[in-house]
Motif scaffolding. Sequence first.
Motif, short mmCIF file in Angstrom:
data_model
loop_
_atom_site.label_atom_id
_atom_site.label_comp_id
_atom_site.label_asym_id
_atom_site.label_seq_id
_atom_site.Cartn_x
_atom_site.Cartn_y
_atom_site.Cartn_z
N GLU A 153 -12.46 3.41 10.33
CA GLU A 153 -12.77 4.43 9.32
C GLU A 153 -11.62 5.40 9.07
O GLU A 153 -11.78 6.41 8.40
CB GLU A 153 -14.01 5.20 9.76
CG GLU A 153 -15.26 4.33 9.89
CD GLU A 153 -16.50 5.13 10.24
OE1 GLU A 153 -16.36 6.33 10.56
OE2 GLU A 153 -17.61 4.55 10.18
N ALA A 154 -10.43 5.07 9.55
CA ALA A 154 -9.30 6.00 9.46
C ALA A 154 -8.79 6.20 8.05
O ALA A 154 -8.10 7.19 7.78
CB ALA A 154 -8.15 5.49 10.35
N HIS A 155 -9.10 5.30 7.13
CA HIS A 155 -8.50 5.38 5.79
C HIS A 155 -9.53 5.59 4.67
O HIS A 155 -9.21 5.40 3.50
CB HIS A 155 -7.72 4.10 5.50
CG HIS A 155 -6.60 3.84 6.47
ND1 HIS A 155 -5.46 4.61 6.52
CD2 HIS A 155 -6.47 2.90 7.44
CE1 HIS A 155 -4.66 4.15 7.47
NE2 HIS A 155 -5.25 3.13 8.05
N LEU A 156 -10.73 6.01 4.99
CA LEU A 156 -11.78 6.12 4.00
C LEU A 156 -11.47 7.19 2.95
O LEU A 156 -11.09 8.32 3.27
CB LEU A 156 -13.12 6.44 4.67
CG LEU A 156 -13.71 5.35 5.56
CD1 LEU A 156 -14.99 5.86 6.22
CD2 LEU A 156 -14.00 4.09 4.75
N LYS B 56 -6.29 4.26 -0.31
CA LYS B 56 -6.73 4.85 0.95
C LYS B 56 -6.62 6.37 0.88
O LYS B 56 -6.04 6.92 -0.06
CB LYS B 56 -5.86 4.33 2.10
CG LYS B 56 -5.73 2.83 2.19
CD LYS B 56 -4.77 2.46 3.32
CE LYS B 56 -4.51 0.97 3.40
NZ LYS B 56 -3.58 0.64 4.51
N ASN B 57 -7.12 7.02 1.92
CA ASN B 57 -7.06 8.48 1.92
C ASN B 57 -5.66 9.01 2.16
O ASN B 57 -5.39 10.19 1.92
CB ASN B 57 -8.04 9.06 2.94
CG ASN B 57 -7.76 8.59 4.38
OD1 ASN B 57 -6.70 8.05 4.68
ND2 ASN B 57 -8.73 8.80 5.26
N ILE C 146 0.10 5.97 -5.39
CA ILE C 146 -0.53 5.11 -6.40
C ILE C 146 0.28 5.02 -7.68
O ILE C 146 0.66 3.92 -8.14
CB ILE C 146 -1.97 5.59 -6.69
CG1 ILE C 146 -2.81 5.54 -5.41
CG2 ILE C 146 -2.59 4.76 -7.79
CD1 ILE C 146 -2.83 4.19 -4.72
N MET C 147 0.59 6.14 -8.30
CA MET C 147 1.36 6.09 -9.55
C MET C 147 2.81 5.64 -9.32
O MET C 147 3.35 4.89 -10.14
CB MET C 147 1.31 7.44 -10.26
CG MET C 147 -0.06 7.79 -10.82
SD MET C 147 -0.83 6.46 -11.79
CE MET C 147 0.41 6.20 -13.08
N ASP D 233 0.80 -1.22 0.00
CA ASP D 233 0.00 0.00 0.00
C ASP D 233 0.84 1.27 0.00
O ASP D 233 0.32 2.36 -0.26
CB ASP D 233 -0.93 0.02 1.21
CG ASP D 233 -1.94 -1.13 1.18
OD1 ASP D 233 -2.22 -1.64 0.08
OD2 ASP D 233 -2.42 -1.52 2.26
N TYR D 234 2.12 1.14 0.35
CA TYR D 234 3.03 2.29 0.38
C TYR D 234 4.42 1.78 -0.02
O TYR D 234 4.74 0.61 0.17
CB TYR D 234 3.14 2.90 1.78
CG TYR D 234 1.83 3.14 2.49
CD1 TYR D 234 1.21 4.40 2.46
CD2 TYR D 234 1.22 2.13 3.23
CE1 TYR D 234 0.02 4.62 3.14
CE2 TYR D 234 0.02 2.34 3.90
CZ TYR D 234 -0.58 3.59 3.85
OH TYR D 234 -1.77 3.79 4.51
#
Length: 292
Positions: A170-173, A136-137, A143-144, A95-96
């Motif tokens: 809900e921390a990453h919405l 995620k937020n 992403i790219m 994710d990162y």
Amino acid sequence: MRAASFCDYWQTPSSEKQREWADFAQIAKHFSPMLVTFTGGEPTLRRDLEDIVRAVRTSVRYTYVQLITHAGMLSVERAQSLWDAGVDQFNISLDYLDGRHDTARGIPGLTEKILTLVPQMRKAGIGGVRFNTVIKNDNLDQIMPIVEKAAAMGSGVNFSVYTALKNGNEAHLLQDVNPDDVQRVVDALLAYKRRRAGVITNSDYYLEQIPRYVRGEMTESCQSGSTTIHIDPQGQVRRCPDFKPDGPWESYRGYAPIDCNACFYACRGEAQAPLRLASRVRDVMATVTPSE
């Protein structure tokens, strides 16, 4: 492995884990799916995983087998063993590209391990390697760069949208960020797909619908349980992994569409996408040549 920010498998009682269903081959033969995905929890914890994969491949003549893993315990040797057993594609969660991924997964050094392991797997001749990235937020800036990193390694990326349905966190919405920022990321992904096919697994349709979902404009019924179903380790059937089981797999008689917009996972979005067979085969099964 406790990854509370997304995965909830750590909450499963040990007594339930001990009752895990072993005869996946019989289930696969019954449903004869085009695509089988082994997920968890962490499937590489199973010492008999190769046997299960091999049995599934033997029972279904034409199927494509994916394995979703955080790769914390994956080595080139284990990957080769699973590849030889019949895994067609390794989907490695990422994710990162920095220490945030280590923190999110609770595994120090995981990001560096993944970025070292993937080129080693490709060098060993394992052609199907992709990142599974949850949008995620707080990772829109990643992403790219993840797409570019995957392409450089001769791998690819499959994206899915974060939801709190799985664990209530809900921390990453994505709904917490400017929808225009989400749209810009989606536009960049679609533009990349036009320039270079095969790196991004998602259909154009799925990517195009993400901003609509974030804006709360999605009203279509969910098709989960029709073109895709989930069989849990106890052999219980569910319309999707975040619903309660409905009984043993033998009792499955199909699911009607449901009025639910609690998630927009790729498995939900791709199920409702128009079927463009040639393009989907290219997206999902392409082997990527490393970029210069």
